[in-house]
Write a protein that holds these residues in place. Structure first.
Motif, PDB file in Angstrom:
ATOM      1  N   ALA A  61      57.613  52.902  43.862  1.00 60.41           N
ATOM      2  CA  ALA A  61      58.561  52.222  44.748  1.00 60.41           C
ATOM      3  C   ALA A  61      60.011  52.416  44.320  1.00 60.41           C
ATOM      4  O   ALA A  61      60.882  52.698  45.160  1.00 60.41           O
ATOM      5  CB  ALA A  61      58.224  50.733  44.818  1.00 60.41           C
ATOM      6  N   ASP A  62      60.309  52.267  43.041  1.00 63.07           N
ATOM      7  CA  ASP A  62      61.694  52.396  42.572  1.00 63.07           C
ATOM      8  C   ASP A  62      62.240  53.792  42.857  1.00 63.07           C
ATOM      9  O   ASP A  62      63.379  53.948  43.321  1.00 63.07           O
ATOM     10  CB  ASP A  62      61.776  52.111  41.074  1.00 63.07           C
ATOM     11  N   GLU A  63      61.429  54.808  42.572  1.00 60.06           N
ATOM     12  CA  GLU A  63      61.852  56.184  42.821  1.00 60.06           C
ATOM     13  C   GLU A  63      62.077  56.409  44.312  1.00 60.06           C
ATOM     14  O   GLU A  63      63.054  57.046  44.715  1.00 60.06           O
ATOM     15  CB  GLU A  63      60.777  57.149  42.296  1.00 60.06           C
ATOM     16  N   GLY A  64      61.186  55.873  45.131  1.00 58.35           N
ATOM     17  CA  GLY A  64      61.313  56.028  46.573  1.00 58.35           C
ATOM     18  C   GLY A  64      62.580  55.385  47.114  1.00 58.35           C
ATOM     19  O   GLY A  64      63.280  55.960  47.957  1.00 58.35           O
ATOM     20  N   ILE A  65      62.896  54.185  46.643  1.00 57.06           N
ATOM     21  CA  ILE A  65      64.112  53.499  47.084  1.00 57.06           C
ATOM     22  C   ILE A  65      65.349  54.256  46.647  1.00 57.06           C
ATOM     23  O   ILE A  65      66.311  54.424  47.425  1.00 57.06           O
ATOM     24  CB  ILE A  65      64.149  52.054  46.544  1.00 57.06           C
ATOM     25  N   ARG A  66      65.344  54.749  45.416  1.00 55.68           N
ATOM     26  CA  ARG A  66      66.507  55.490  44.902  1.00 55.68           C
ATOM     27  C   ARG A  66      66.780  56.724  45.760  1.00 55.68           C
ATOM     28  O   ARG A  66      67.911  56.980  46.168  1.00 55.68           O
ATOM     29  CB  ARG A  66      66.265  55.909  43.451  1.00 55.68           C
ATOM     30  N   ASP A  67      65.734  57.491  46.052  1.00 56.83           N
ATOM     31  CA  ASP A  67      65.918  58.706  46.845  1.00 56.83           C
ATOM     32  C   ASP A  67      66.273  58.373  48.292  1.00 56.83           C
ATOM     33  O   ASP A  67      67.007  59.129  48.950  1.00 56.83           O
ATOM     34  CB  ASP A  67      64.651  59.558  46.793  1.00 56.83           C
ATOM     35  N   ALA A  68      65.760  57.258  48.785  1.00 54.08           N
ATOM     36  CA  ALA A  68      66.091  56.840  50.151  1.00 54.08           C
ATOM     37  C   ALA A  68      67.577  56.526  50.268  1.00 54.08           C
ATOM     38  O   ALA A  68      68.230  56.907  51.250  1.00 54.08           O
ATOM     39  CB  ALA A  68      65.257  55.625  50.542  1.00 54.08           C
ATOM     40  N   MET A 198      60.339  59.009  50.840  1.00 52.32           N
ATOM     41  CA  MET A 198      59.474  58.064  50.133  1.00 52.32           C
ATOM     42  C   MET A 198      58.048  58.610  50.008  1.00 52.32           C
ATOM     43  O   MET A 198      57.412  58.495  48.956  1.00 52.32           O
ATOM     44  CB  MET A 198      59.453  56.724  50.860  1.00 52.32           C
ATOM     45  N   LYS A 199      57.557  59.188  51.081  1.00 52.69           N
ATOM     46  CA  LYS A 199      56.193  59.727  51.066  1.00 52.69           C
ATOM     47  C   LYS A 199      56.069  60.851  50.041  1.00 52.69           C
ATOM     48  O   LYS A 199      55.063  60.947  49.313  1.00 52.69           O
ATOM     49  CB  LYS A 199      55.818  60.222  52.458  1.00 52.69           C
ATOM     50  N   GLU A 200      57.081  61.708  49.972  1.00 50.03           N
ATOM     51  CA  GLU A 200      57.082  62.791  48.986  1.00 50.03           C
ATOM     52  C   GLU A 200      57.111  62.252  47.563  1.00 50.03           C
ATOM     53  O   GLU A 200      56.603  62.893  46.638  1.00 50.03           O
ATOM     54  CB  GLU A 200      58.262  63.727  49.230  1.00 50.03           C
ATOM     55  N   ASP A 201      57.699  61.065  47.386  1.00 48.80           N
ATOM     56  CA  ASP A 201      57.743  60.436  46.064  1.00 48.80           C
ATOM     57  C   ASP A 201      56.436  59.735  45.714  1.00 48.80           C
ATOM     58  O   ASP A 201      56.295  59.202  44.607  1.00 48.80           O
ATOM     59  CB  ASP A 201      58.893  59.421  45.999  1.00 48.80           C
ATOM     60  N   GLY A 202      55.507  59.689  46.647  1.00 49.73           N
ATOM     61  CA  GLY A 202      54.224  59.050  46.387  1.00 49.73           C
ATOM     62  C   GLY A 202      54.115  57.628  46.899  1.00 49.73           C
ATOM     63  O   GLY A 202      53.108  56.955  46.670  1.00 49.73           O
ATOM     64  N   VAL A 203      55.149  57.142  47.605  1.00 46.50           N
ATOM     65  CA  VAL A 203      55.095  55.802  48.182  1.00 46.50           C
ATOM     66  C   VAL A 203      54.138  55.815  49.369  1.00 46.50           C
ATOM     67  O   VAL A 203      54.207  56.700  50.227  1.00 46.50           O
ATOM     68  CB  VAL A 203      56.495  55.336  48.638  1.00 46.50           C
ATOM     69  N   GLN A 204      53.248  54.834  49.418  1.00 49.66           N
ATOM     70  CA  GLN A 204      52.273  54.760  50.506  1.00 49.66           C
ATOM     71  C   GLN A 204      52.467  53.539  51.395  1.00 49.66           C
ATOM     72  O   GLN A 204      51.843  53.438  52.451  1.00 49.66           O
ATOM     73  CB  GLN A 204      50.845  54.749  49.929  1.00 49.66           C
ATOM     74  N   SER A 205      53.351  52.634  50.998  1.00 54.94           N
ATOM     75  CA  SER A 205      53.604  51.423  51.777  1.00 54.94           C
ATOM     76  C   SER A 205      55.087  51.093  51.694  1.00 54.94           C
ATOM     77  O   SER A 205      55.622  50.883  50.603  1.00 54.94           O
ATOM     78  CB  SER A 205      52.780  50.255  51.238  1.00 54.94           C
ATOM     79  N   ALA A 206      55.747  51.075  52.873  1.00 57.31           N
ATOM     80  CA  ALA A 206      57.188  50.803  52.881  1.00 57.31           C
ATOM     81  C   ALA A 206      57.615  50.381  54.280  1.00 57.31           C
ATOM     82  O   ALA A 206      56.940  50.680  55.273  1.00 57.31           O
ATOM     83  CB  ALA A 206      57.980  52.039  52.455  1.00 57.31           C
ATOM     84  N   VAL A 207      58.749  49.697  54.353  1.00 49.82           N
ATOM     85  CA  VAL A 207      59.348  49.335  55.635  1.00 49.82           C
ATOM     86  C   VAL A 207      60.863  49.391  55.480  1.00 49.82           C
ATOM     87  O   VAL A 207      61.414  48.939  54.474  1.00 49.82           O
ATOM     88  CB  VAL A 207      58.889  47.933  56.107  1.00 49.82           C
ATOM     89  N   VAL A 208      61.520  49.996  56.462  1.00 46.63           N
ATOM     90  CA  VAL A 208      62.973  50.084  56.436  1.00 46.63           C
ATOM     91  C   VAL A 208      63.517  49.528  57.742  1.00 46.63           C
ATOM     92  O   VAL A 208      62.914  49.692  58.807  1.00 46.63           O
ATOM     93  CB  VAL A 208      63.464  51.536  56.225  1.00 46.63           C
ATOM     94  N   SER A 209      64.663  48.865  57.665  1.00 46.71           N
ATOM     95  CA  SER A 209      65.356  48.367  58.847  1.00 46.71           C
ATOM     96  C   SER A 209      66.785  48.877  58.791  1.00 46.71           C
ATOM     97  O   SER A 209      67.543  48.506  57.894  1.00 46.71           O
ATOM     98  CB  SER A 209      65.341  46.837  58.885  1.00 46.71           C
ATOM     99  N   LEU A 210      67.129  49.742  59.744  1.00 49.63           N
ATOM    100  CA  LEU A 210      68.475  50.287  59.827  1.00 49.63           C
ATOM    101  C   LEU A 210      69.116  49.728  61.093  1.00 49.63           C
ATOM    102  O   LEU A 210      69.043  50.326  62.161  1.00 49.63           O
ATOM    103  CB  LEU A 210      68.447  51.819  59.866  1.00 49.63           C
ATOM    104  N   GLY A 211      69.686  48.535  60.975  1.00 49.39           N
ATOM    105  CA  GLY A 211      70.205  47.872  62.156  1.00 49.39           C
ATOM    106  C   GLY A 211      69.056  47.479  63.072  1.00 49.39           C
ATOM    107  O   GLY A 211      68.137  46.784  62.670  1.00 49.39           O
ATOM    108  N   GLY A 212      69.074  47.949  64.315  1.00 47.16           N
ATOM    109  CA  GLY A 212      68.002  47.632  65.258  1.00 47.16           C
ATOM    110  C   GLY A 212      66.819  48.565  65.166  1.00 47.16           C
ATOM    111  O   GLY A 212      65.931  48.530  66.024  1.00 47.16           O
ATOM    112  N   ASN A 213      66.788  49.414  64.140  1.00 48.37           N
ATOM    113  CA  ASN A 213      65.704  50.382  63.964  1.00 48.37           C
ATOM    114  C   ASN A 213      64.808  49.960  62.813  1.00 48.37           C
ATOM    115  O   ASN A 213      65.260  49.874  61.670  1.00 48.37           O
ATOM    116  CB  ASN A 213      66.272  51.768  63.662  1.00 48.37           C
ATOM    117  N   VAL A 214      63.543  49.721  63.102  1.00 49.73           N
ATOM    118  CA  VAL A 214      62.558  49.407  62.070  1.00 49.73           C
ATOM    119  C   VAL A 214      61.533  50.528  62.027  1.00 49.73           C
ATOM    120  O   VAL A 214      61.072  50.988  63.077  1.00 49.73           O
ATOM    121  CB  VAL A 214      61.852  48.066  62.343  1.00 49.73           C
TER     122      VAL A 214
END
Length: 354
Positions: A61-68, A198-214
């Motif tokens: 998760a940490d690696e995925g967030i950093r790259d995101a 995130m997927k390339e980093d091995g994250v399998q569960s995540a959610v992002v909200s970019l304004g009105g985009n989830v």
């Protein structure tokens, strides 16, 4: 005064967003920053003129967030029409010369061109001069504004150039005096890229909200569906309903998001490229659910402009997505596939499209 209004807006958006994410994230996150495997990793940032909230779970998760965050920072400058160092700004000021554009721009342009044709021009990324004229570029909050004179609207309409974009490989040119803005597509494209990282980093569960985009990746850590709140356009402190989803994008465009008021009338930021005025389509919001954040972002704008009947016709003809439409008259329409996934919480009349 301007900075103070911006700060109030950001704080209000942050409070609403974190409140909404209590619905989206698994219990235990509680809106707090954390980095344990059970609670996940969380980052909130301001980019593309909006609050963004990123959550990832599991050992990577940490690696995925950093790259995101790195991806968002790069795309924020790359896709901006206001950043003088961006390729989009350079293209808009190239006086008709062809410039080599990055892959991100080319991918957005390709999808936007497809929907432009299918929607008979309801989505047009060249309305940027109109948005500037109406004062919606960089608009930080609702305020008292002024409707532009008709002759200036007519002049801005003549700058629309989407049918005149020339493309040779990665080189793009637009007519001198015209300008492109990617506001109807950039956040959707960015969420696609973020989850791919995130997927390339091995994250399998995540959610992002970019304004009105989830947009979601996989399922919640406990294996249950994500719960996405659909904002109530009449009262933005409330929800119209809750949507249960798996891995998908959920993108909403609405007349309540950016607007100004003049002489007792509200003028919102979603402009009709055919008239030069805010779209008077009978809709207050359009929510698109599909696998691509980019497509959902483009469609939410196009179908808002088309209105209920036009949106329904588009959905029946092309498919590949689901939608929720909230009309001015209090009716809420959704496609059949969402019927068992949507829980109405607002005071709307629920209708399932045939």
């Amino acid at each position: 005064m301007r900075k103070g209004r911006r700060r109030k807006r950001v704080l209000r958006q942050t409070a609403l967003l974190l409140c909404g994410f209590l619905l989206l994230a698994c219990s235990g996150c509680g809106g707090a920053v954390s980095n344990t495997q059970e609670e996940g990793s969380h980052r909130t940032l301001f980019a593309m003129d909006t609050i963004m909230d990123l959550r990832a779970y599991g050992p990577h998760a940490d690696e995925g967030i950093r790259d995101a965050v790195e991806e968002i920072t790069e795309l924020d400058s790359e896709l901006s029409a206001e950043d003088e160092s961006s390729p989009v700004y350079a293209l808009n000021h190239a006086q008709g010369a062809a410039l080599e554009m990055p892959d991100s721009f080319l991918e957005i342009l390709g999808k936007a061109e497809e929907i432009y044709v299918r929607s008979s021009g309801a989505l047009d990324l060249s309305v940027y001069p109109l948005s500037e004229l109406w004062g919606f570029v960089g608009l930080e909050d609702s305020h008292t504004g002024t409707v532009p004179p008709q002759d200036e609207i007519d002049a801005a309409l003549k700058k629309l150039c989407f049918k005149q974009i020339e493309r040779q490989g990665s080189h793009i040119s637009i007519p001198a005096g015209s300008e492109l803005g990617l506001g109807a597509a950039a956040k959707g494209y960015t969420s696609d890229c973020v989850l791919r990282e995130m997927k390339e980093d091995g994250v399998q569960s995540a959610v992002v909200s970019l304004g009105g985009n989830v947009q979601t990746l996989g399922e919640k850590p406990d294996g249950t569906p994500w719960q996405v709140a659909i904002e109530n356009p009449v009262d933005t402190t409330q929800y119209a309903g809750i949507l249960s989803v798996g891995e998908t994008a959920v993108v909403t465009s609405g007349s309540y998001q950016r607007y100004f008021e003049a002489d007792g009338k509200r003028y919102h930021h979603i402009l009709d490229p055919h008239t030069g005025y805010p779209a008077d389509s009978g809709l207050q919001s359009v929510t698109i659910v599909c696998s691509s954040g980019l497509e959902a972002d483009c469609l939410s704008t196009a179908l808002f402009v088309l209105g209920k009947d036009g949106a329904e016709e588009y959905w029946k003809k092309y498919g590949g997505f689901e939608m929720i439409l909230i009309a001015d008259d209090g009716n809420l329409y959704l496609t059949p596939a969402l019927q068992d996934k949507f829980c109405l919480t607002g005071d709307f009349q629920l209708n399932v499209l045939d």
